[in-house]
Design a protein around this motif. Structure first.
Motif, PDB file in Angstrom:
ATOM      1  N   ARG A  68     -34.589 -32.758 -23.254  1.00  0.00           N
ATOM      2  CA  ARG A  68     -33.473 -31.886 -23.620  1.00  0.00           C
ATOM      3  C   ARG A  68     -33.874 -30.980 -24.776  1.00  0.00           C
ATOM      4  O   ARG A  68     -34.747 -31.316 -25.572  1.00  0.00           O
ATOM      5  N   ASP A  69     -33.208 -29.847 -24.831  1.00  0.00           N
ATOM      6  CA  ASP A  69     -33.330 -28.916 -25.950  1.00  0.00           C
ATOM      7  C   ASP A  69     -31.915 -28.706 -26.461  1.00  0.00           C
ATOM      8  O   ASP A  69     -31.142 -27.938 -25.866  1.00  0.00           O
ATOM      9  N   LYS A  95     -30.623 -25.199 -27.173  1.00  0.00           N
ATOM     10  CA  LYS A  95     -30.270 -24.401 -26.000  1.00  0.00           C
ATOM     11  C   LYS A  95     -29.212 -25.080 -25.141  1.00  0.00           C
ATOM     12  O   LYS A  95     -28.834 -24.549 -24.094  1.00  0.00           O
TER      13      LYS A  95
END
Length: 114
Positions: free
Chosen positions: A71-72, A75
């Motif tokens: 995951r980011d 973002k």
């Protein structure tokens, strides 16, 4: 209301790779968990990979060592990197967010040719 938009599916030969993305309309760190499910024709939807708010990750046995969920948070996007794809990975892949309820993306088709 949370919206999830998937991208990255397609047609690939066996042994190839794809990366799926799921962009969320809210802060993914506020979600209890996010995951990727898949559903092949005539089969039940199954959980492929999940990641909790705390970062705990789980995979279905059939993809361990080949798929990676990440995951980011900046973002608000969750990814599924799929390597060593097999024809049996062919399915519609759905992004899921668990909050007070379950939210689903529209799905993205992954087709692996032999």
């Amino acid at each position: 209301q949370v919206q999830l938009v998937e991208s990255g599916g397609g047609l690939v030969q066996a042994g190839g790779s794809l990366r799926l993305s799921c962009a969320a309309s809210g802060s993914i760190l506020s979600f209890y968990a996010m995951g990727w499910y898949r559903q092949a024709p005539g089969k039940q939807r199954e959980l492929v990979a999940s990641i909790t708010r705390g970062g705990n990750i789980d995979y279905v046995d059939s993809v361990k060592g080949r798929f990676t969920i990440s995951r980011d948070s900046a973002k608000n996007t969750v990814y599924l990197q799929m390597n060593g794809l097999k024809p049996e990975d062919t399915a519609v892949y759905y992004c899921n967010a668990r909050i007070s309820a379950n939210y689903w993306g529209q799905g993205t088709q992954v087709t692996v040719s032999s």
